[in-house]
Design an enzyme around this catalytic site. Structure first.
Site, PDB file in Angstrom:
ATOM      1  N   LYS A  39      53.803 -48.827  12.497  1.00  0.00           N
ATOM      2  CA  LYS A  39      53.569 -48.868  13.942  1.00  0.00           C
ATOM      3  C   LYS A  39      54.108 -50.175  14.529  1.00  0.00           C
ATOM      4  O   LYS A  39      54.815 -50.169  15.541  1.00  0.00           O
ATOM      5  CB  LYS A  39      52.063 -48.743  14.208  1.00  0.00           C
ATOM      6  CG  LYS A  39      51.736 -48.526  15.655  1.00  0.00           C
ATOM      7  CD  LYS A  39      50.241 -48.321  15.858  1.00  0.00           C
ATOM      8  CE  LYS A  39      49.799 -46.974  15.324  1.00  0.00           C
ATOM      9  NZ  LYS A  39      48.349 -46.816  15.252  1.00  0.00           N
ATOM     10  N   ARG A 109      44.757 -51.777  16.828  1.00  0.00           N
ATOM     11  CA  ARG A 109      45.055 -50.595  16.002  1.00  0.00           C
ATOM     12  C   ARG A 109      45.551 -50.967  14.624  1.00  0.00           C
ATOM     13  O   ARG A 109      46.278 -51.941  14.469  1.00  0.00           O
ATOM     14  CB  ARG A 109      46.192 -49.779  16.646  1.00  0.00           C
ATOM     15  CG  ARG A 109      45.869 -49.149  17.944  1.00  0.00           C
ATOM     16  CD  ARG A 109      47.180 -48.698  18.577  1.00  0.00           C
ATOM     17  NE  ARG A 109      46.984 -48.232  19.921  1.00  0.00           N
ATOM     18  CZ  ARG A 109      46.884 -46.951  20.264  1.00  0.00           C
ATOM     19  NH1 ARG A 109      46.992 -46.023  19.372  1.00  0.00           N
ATOM     20  NH2 ARG A 109      46.681 -46.618  21.513  1.00  0.00           N
ATOM     21  N   GLY A 118      45.230 -41.205  11.172  1.00  0.00           N
ATOM     22  CA  GLY A 118      43.794 -41.068  11.405  1.00  0.00           C
ATOM     23  C   GLY A 118      42.908 -41.605  10.297  1.00  0.00           C
ATOM     24  O   GLY A 118      41.696 -41.464  10.360  1.00  0.00           O
ATOM     25  N   MET A 120      42.573 -44.797   9.256  1.00  0.00           N
ATOM     26  CA  MET A 120      41.979 -46.120   9.484  1.00  0.00           C
ATOM     27  C   MET A 120      41.527 -46.215  10.939  1.00  0.00           C
ATOM     28  O   MET A 120      41.591 -45.257  11.682  1.00  0.00           O
ATOM     29  CB  MET A 120      42.994 -47.193   9.121  1.00  0.00           C
ATOM     30  CG  MET A 120      43.272 -47.219   7.634  1.00  0.00           C
ATOM     31  SD  MET A 120      44.399 -48.500   7.179  1.00  0.00           S
ATOM     32  CE  MET A 120      45.910 -47.943   7.893  1.00  0.00           C
ATOM     33  N   ARG A 353      57.580 -43.067  15.405  1.00  0.00           N
ATOM     34  CA  ARG A 353      57.667 -43.105  13.942  1.00  0.00           C
ATOM     35  C   ARG A 353      58.352 -41.837  13.474  1.00  0.00           C
ATOM     36  O   ARG A 353      58.405 -40.842  14.211  1.00  0.00           O
ATOM     37  CB  ARG A 353      56.284 -43.232  13.310  1.00  0.00           C
ATOM     38  CG  ARG A 353      55.376 -42.077  13.624  1.00  0.00           C
ATOM     39  CD  ARG A 353      53.991 -42.286  13.053  1.00  0.00           C
ATOM     40  NE  ARG A 353      53.077 -41.321  13.642  1.00  0.00           N
ATOM     41  CZ  ARG A 353      51.774 -41.346  13.497  1.00  0.00           C
ATOM     42  NH1 ARG A 353      51.210 -42.297  12.810  1.00  0.00           N
ATOM     43  NH2 ARG A 353      51.013 -40.432  14.041  1.00  0.00           N
ATOM     44  N   HIS A 475      43.823 -33.614  14.358  1.00  0.00           N
ATOM     45  CA  HIS A 475      43.743 -34.197  13.017  1.00  0.00           C
ATOM     46  C   HIS A 475      44.012 -33.155  11.930  1.00  0.00           C
ATOM     47  O   HIS A 475      44.809 -33.375  11.014  1.00  0.00           O
ATOM     48  CB  HIS A 475      42.350 -34.811  12.844  1.00  0.00           C
ATOM     49  CG  HIS A 475      42.123 -35.381  11.490  1.00  0.00           C
ATOM     50  ND1 HIS A 475      41.537 -34.662  10.479  1.00  0.00           N
ATOM     51  CD2 HIS A 475      42.440 -36.580  10.965  1.00  0.00           C
ATOM     52  CE1 HIS A 475      41.486 -35.407   9.395  1.00  0.00           C
ATOM     53  NE2 HIS A 475      42.027 -36.585   9.666  1.00  0.00           N
ATOM     54  N   SER A 801      65.451 -30.982 -27.454  1.00  0.00           N
ATOM     55  CA  SER A 801      64.818 -30.680 -26.171  1.00  0.00           C
ATOM     56  C   SER A 801      63.425 -31.312 -26.219  1.00  0.00           C
ATOM     57  O   SER A 801      62.643 -31.023 -27.127  1.00  0.00           O
ATOM     58  CB  SER A 801      64.720 -29.172 -25.958  1.00  0.00           C
ATOM     59  OG  SER A 801      64.097 -28.921 -24.729  1.00  0.00           O
ATOM     60  N   GLY A 803      59.850 -31.715 -25.717  1.00  0.00           N
ATOM     61  CA  GLY A 803      58.679 -30.892 -25.371  1.00  0.00           C
ATOM     62  C   GLY A 803      57.587 -31.860 -24.958  1.00  0.00           C
ATOM     63  O   GLY A 803      56.716 -32.242 -25.743  1.00  0.00           O
ATOM     64  N   CYS A 879      62.066 -29.672 -21.753  1.00  0.00           N
ATOM     65  CA  CYS A 879      61.558 -28.360 -21.360  1.00  0.00           C
ATOM     66  C   CYS A 879      60.043 -28.364 -21.189  1.00  0.00           C
ATOM     67  O   CYS A 879      59.438 -27.328 -20.955  1.00  0.00           O
ATOM     68  CB  CYS A 879      61.991 -27.273 -22.335  1.00  0.00           C
ATOM     69  SG  CYS A 879      61.328 -27.511 -23.980  1.00  0.00           S
ATOM     70  N   TYR A 899      70.171 -32.274 -19.194  1.00  0.00           N
ATOM     71  CA  TYR A 899      69.602 -31.269 -18.286  1.00  0.00           C
ATOM     72  C   TYR A 899      68.081 -31.336 -18.298  1.00  0.00           C
ATOM     73  O   TYR A 899      67.466 -31.911 -19.196  1.00  0.00           O
ATOM     74  CB  TYR A 899      70.059 -29.858 -18.669  1.00  0.00           C
ATOM     75  CG  TYR A 899      69.524 -29.369 -20.004  1.00  0.00           C
ATOM     76  CD1 TYR A 899      68.294 -28.716 -20.083  1.00  0.00           C
ATOM     77  CD2 TYR A 899      70.237 -29.574 -21.179  1.00  0.00           C
ATOM     78  CE1 TYR A 899      67.785 -28.298 -21.295  1.00  0.00           C
ATOM     79  CE2 TYR A 899      69.737 -29.148 -22.395  1.00  0.00           C
ATOM     80  CZ  TYR A 899      68.507 -28.514 -22.453  1.00  0.00           C
ATOM     81  OH  TYR A 899      68.000 -28.093 -23.646  1.00  0.00           O
TER      82      TYR A 899
HETATM   83  C1  PEP Z   1      56.119 -28.664 -24.873  1.00  0.00           C
HETATM   84  O1  PEP Z   1      55.329 -28.940 -25.761  1.00  0.00           O
HETATM   85  O2  PEP Z   1      56.489 -29.460 -24.000  1.00  0.00           O
HETATM   86  C2  PEP Z   1      56.677 -27.305 -24.787  1.00  0.00           C
HETATM   87  C3  PEP Z   1      57.588 -26.999 -23.895  1.00  0.00           C
HETATM   88  O3  PEP Z   1      56.142 -26.389 -25.630  1.00  0.00           O
HETATM   89  P1  PEP Z   1      54.781 -25.598 -25.358  1.00  0.00           P
HETATM   90  O4  PEP Z   1      54.335 -25.937 -23.978  1.00  0.00           O
HETATM   91  O5  PEP Z   1      55.116 -24.165 -25.538  1.00  0.00           O
HETATM   92  O6  PEP Z   1      53.906 -26.147 -26.417  1.00  0.00           O
END
Ligand code: PEP
Ligand code: MG
Length: 926
Positions: A39, A109, A118, A120, A353, A475, A801, A803, A879, A899
């Site tokens: 502000k 203010r 709103g 504070m 703002r 609000h 990958s 997990g 993943c 990825y």
């Molecule tokens: C993980 O452990 O991140 C994974 C992708 O495998 P899951 O969730 O199937 O154990």
């Protein structure tokens, strides 16, 4: 003649202090948000742009922090600087603070770096007492106005500074209105207001135990303290926790000369957005009230007029306002949220703002602004919050269900479409109860007459919000849009009875009680009784979103893949822009009805031969599953396939068998009855088998690659199914990229052995079909030991990958299912400590949602580095659930993964987040 303003006293006061704590509006600019708050920086920038801003000054966020450090005392020199700045404001306005002739009144203010609407406190009309009120009467010739300002001040000051109960004041006010036979505050006669002032002061004195301060400097000092203190009130802390705003930023305090919107029909006050915050449409959107003060608009007590009507009410003001709105948008290159007051035909700007907006508007405004030449494509990509994109893909009401609900007369009322999205849940009428149920996992719609900042903790866990009063800038509406929650506001067709926890529908005898299901549509404003199921949004129609995501794709370095177990999910992922499947969990395929009995027989088989026989039955099912997934990932025109990572079986085998406890009950029942010895024998055998597989701690037991090492036939069957599916499709000219992934590897020898098993199968098939089938072989990194020994594992793998679901479990030593249900959320919310004002927070966020960079992240970084050193061709992805979380995606970009893979609905989120990570890291490199 313009007055010569002297700043020497302020400069002197600064010299005498360790730091400059106070900035005149003319001394600041938009870049000083951190120090002056949003502000303060906004009014400074407007002042310097020559816009009509009432003069004032800002006390810095540093002063707020120093105030707390000094045990709630103003830092040295701050008060002196404020007094010197106030003198300058007196000169600028030609008024005197606390002077009977021509008195200066100010607003005090809050204003933090990030807008916390709103949350504070604010005090208006400060500087009024029995003397100066006379000056105000003389100045305006309007006794009613002057005493109304006085009673408002006492009411507000008492609530904010003296911490008195506001309802006591409201009760007296109502009483006066009844006596005078009037409906609104604005109609209370001057004589009554004078008496009200006396009574209000008495209430304040009685409740606070000290006389109401008549010294205007005392008023100012206390109000500044109250604003500093409001930084740490419960609702502000809740809001910051939810929005991940640091608690150490502090709030600035803006002291600004008052202008009055309640000086007759050529005065007024309002709030407006430069574009529609619900749709993004390029037109002024907002509301105002003639003859009113700002809090009347925000509180939603009187229903305001649409901003377009101002063109008729005050045409010159409207024109000027529109010009200013345009200038501010061009200047900030972003949609603005403006507050203004008109005092006797003069327009004053109180705030500008960057405007909060919902998902649809965020995307449209960003894309439109690129097309208007206002911002670059990169800017547009940076502007939109990735989680907003997720909201756009959120489900809406199912048309057929909605029609049925309408036919059945379940449409209860229609209010304002304050924040889009559809939601259903149990109607709950107070925020504490909503918080309790919401945290326990119940879907809740919070229903209130109107919301106030005290309701925020309930709003945070609700699925939707419904209020009976208040406009599109009330609000409830503002907070809901910020949180991305569906909200129907100002629903005048319902009467909420807070005490009885119910609402009645106007003009009918329908009543919704606490716990009854209701459904609301924040896009249409409709409120229904009962549950209306929701359906997915139509991505194809999101033209602007698609454009934005294409721009994002041009910037990002990370690939975006999806976790999908079925062809249906894989197809959806492709529509959303996925470039591969990063995780296909094969065990889901075992669970299907027709397959489960075979799976169970396979598990209970006494010999390898028996097991193989059952696996042979499963093979065709699996082969067709994999074929389906591969096909979904092939471009029908080019025949090119995206990569598909298929993970071999992971969970412990007993998950496919009936529950031990249920079987035990069944056996006992059969034993007691004694009439079915054959069934009893069968069940006993099953109980024994299930019992023999029970584990104390299945999460760390016989699961992951350990299964396939003890029962190699399972791996053999799955590999055969994958490769045969690939082979069949290759014969049709489809180019596939199958990748076989091994879960829960902790020692390289596990991986080596599985690889040997797989290669044997691959050779066998190659011999059978007369040609090798290409595939890649990799592993998940989801145990700390795997991360630590990544250099040993990498030469055996084509890809890793991460997990991070299991990696988080095993790094913290938390079993997720137990932790989230028992202690984890308490850790994040904070533990109560006797005597402590604030809860003690153990964890800053849920590490299962946002990757813990300090712990789990270090393992990821190390494994990525060691892995790549040992195998330069190693492909790296993630993943775990973190693959769809923007903050974690930024980390993946920084670590240099190839990825991220996430659930199909999060693919667009990940595309945008990955682009933002790439763009901001460019900025950091500069
Ligand atoms: C993980 O452990 O991140 C994974 C992708 O495998 P899951 O969730 O199937 O154990
Ligand atoms: Mg796992």
């Amino acid at each position: 003649m313009t007055q010569q303003i002297t700043r020497s006293e302020l400069d002197e006061a600064v010299k005498q202090s360790p730091r400059k704590w106070v900035y005149l509006f003319s001394e600041g600019n938009a870049k000083m948000r951190e120090l002056l708050g949003g502000k303060g920086a906004g009014v400074a920038e407007m002042t310097n742009a020559g816009l009509p801003v009432p003069p004032g000054f800002t006390i810095t966020t540093e002063a707020c922090n120093a105030y707390y450090e000094a045990g709630k005392h103003f830092p040295q020199g701050m008060w002196e600087q404020a007094l010197a700045a106030l003198k300058i404001v007196e000169q600028q306005t030609g008024k005197g603070f606390g002077k009977k002739d021509n008195p200066l009144l100010v607003s005090v203010r809050s204003g933090a770096k990030f807008s916390m609407p709103g949350m504070m406190d604010t005090v208006l009309n400060l500087g009024i007492n029995d003397e100066t009120v006379q000056g105000l009467v003389a100045l305006t010739g309007d006794e009613r106005f002057a005493y109304d300002a006085y009673r408002r001040f006492i009411q507000m000051f008492s609530k904010i500074v003296l911490d008195t109960n506001p309802q006591d004041f409201e009760r007296v006010l109502e009483h006066y209105k009844e006596q005078a036979h009037v409906k609104t505050d604005a109609e209370i006669p001057a004589a009554d207001l004078k008496n009200l002032v006396v009574e209000f002061k008495q209430i304040a004195e009685k409740q606070s135990g000290e006389p109401f301060p008549t010294d205007v400097y005392k008023q100012l000092e206390k109000a500044i303290e109250a604003v500093f203190s409001s930084w740490n009130n419960k609702r502000a802390i809740d809001y910051r926790n939810f929005n991940k705003i640091e608690h150490t930023l502090g709030t600035a305090v803006n002291v600004q000369s008052m202008v009055f919107g309640n000086m007759g029909s050529d005065s007024g006050t309002g709030v407006a957005f430069t574009r529609d915050p619900a749709t993004g449409e390029k037109q002024l959107y907002g509301e105002y009230l003639l003859n009113a003060q700002g809090e009347d608009v925000v509180a939603g007590i009187r229903t305001p007029s649409k901003i377009s009507r101002l063109q008729q009410d005050l045409p010159h003001v409207f024109q000027e306002f529109q010009d200013i709105a345009n200038r501010l948008e061009q200047h900030y290159k972003d949609m603005q949220d403006l507050e203004f007051t008109v005092e006797r035909g003069h327009l004053y700007m109180l705030q500008t703002r960057s405007a909060k907006r919902n998902a649809g508007a965020a995307v449209k405004v960003a894309v439109d602004m690129v097309e208007e030449g206002l911002i670059s494509k990169q800017d547009a990509v940076k502007r939109v919050e990735p989680n907003h994109v997720y909201q756009l893909l959120l489900p809406r009401f199912d048309d057929a269900e909605k029609k049925t609900a309408e036919k059945e007369g379940r449409l209860l009322a229609k209010g304002l479409n304050a924040s889009p999205g559809a939601a259903f849940g149990k109607a709950i009428f107070d925020a504490d109860r909503a918080e309790e149920l919401g945290k326990a996992g119940t879907a809740v719609v919070l229903v209130r007459p109107e919301t106030s900042p005290d309701d925020v903790h309930g709003m945070l866990v609700a699925k939707g919000i419904l209020t009976a009063r208040g406009g599109a800038t009330s609000h409830a509406a503002v907070v809901a849009r910020g949180l991305g929650l569906p909200c129907v506001a100002g629903c005048e067709g319902i009467r909420v009875n807070e005490a009885e926890h119910l609402f009645r529908v106007v003009g009918s005898d329908m009543v919704i009680k606490e716990g009854d299901d209701i459904s609301i549509d924040g896009a249409t404003g409709e409120v229904f009784a009962g549950i209306i199921k929701t359906v997915e949004a139509d991505y194809d129609k999101e033209v602007d979103l698609k454009k934005l995501l294409t721009w994002a794709d041009a910037e990002r370095k990370l690939g975006v893949w999806a976790n999908a177990d079925y062809p249906r999910d894989a197809k959806r992922a492709i529509t959303f822009g996925a470039e591969g499947i990063g995780l296909c969990r094969t065990e889901h395929m075992f669970m299907e009805q027709e397959r489960l009995p075979i799976v169970q027989k396979m598990i209970l088989a006494k010999t390898t031969e028996e097991r193989k026989a059952e696996l042979d039955k499963l093979l065709p099912f699996q082969r067709s599953d994999f074929k389906g997934i591969f096909e979904a990932m092939v471009n029908p025109e080019t025949g090119e396939g995206y990569p598909v990572v298929i993970r071999l079986i992971d969970p412990p085998l007993h998950e496919f068998l009936p529950s031990y406890e249920e079987l035990l009950v069944e056996v006992t029942r059969l034993e007691t009855k004694g009439d079915n010895p054959k069934e009893l024998a069968e069940k006993r055998e099953l109980l024994e088998a299930v019992g023999s597989m029970r584990e104390m701690n299945p999460m760390l037991g016989l699961r992951g690659c350990r299964l396939g090492l003890l029962f190699p036939e399972i791996n053999v069957m799955q590999t055969r199914a994958i490769l045969e599916a690939a082979r069949e499709l290759a014969k049709e000219g489809k180019k596939l990229q199958p990748k076989i992934m091994i879960p829960l590897v902790g020692h390289v020898n596990e991986l080596k052995e599985v690889r040997r098993q797989l290669e044997a199968v691959a050779h066998e098939i190659a011999d059978e079909v007369g040609g090798a089938i290409e595939y890649k072989f990799g592993t998940m990194i989801e145990l700390p030991r795997a991360a630590l020994t990544a250099d040993q594992i990498a030469p055996v793998a084509d890809f890793f990958s991460f997990g991070t679901n299991d990696l988080t479990q095993t790094t913290y030593g938390y079993s997720r299912d137990d932790a989230e249900g028992k202690f984890l959320l308490r850790y994040i919310d904070g533990l109560d400590e006797p005597g402590a004002k604030q809860k003690v927070k153990i964890l800053p966020f849920n590490p299962f949602q946002t990757l813990d960079r300090d712990g789990v992240g270090q393992l990821v970084r190390m494994a990525a580095e060691k892995g790549r050193q040992a195998n330069p061709h190693l492909e790296l992805g993630i993943c775990g659930e973190h693959g769809g979380d923007p903050d974690s995606i930024e980390f993946c970009h920084m670590v240099g993964l190839d990825y991220v893979s996430c659930s199909p609905f999060r693919v667009p989120v990940a595309r945008l987040a990955a682009a933002q990570a790439a763009l901001t890291s460019h900025e950091r490199d500069k």
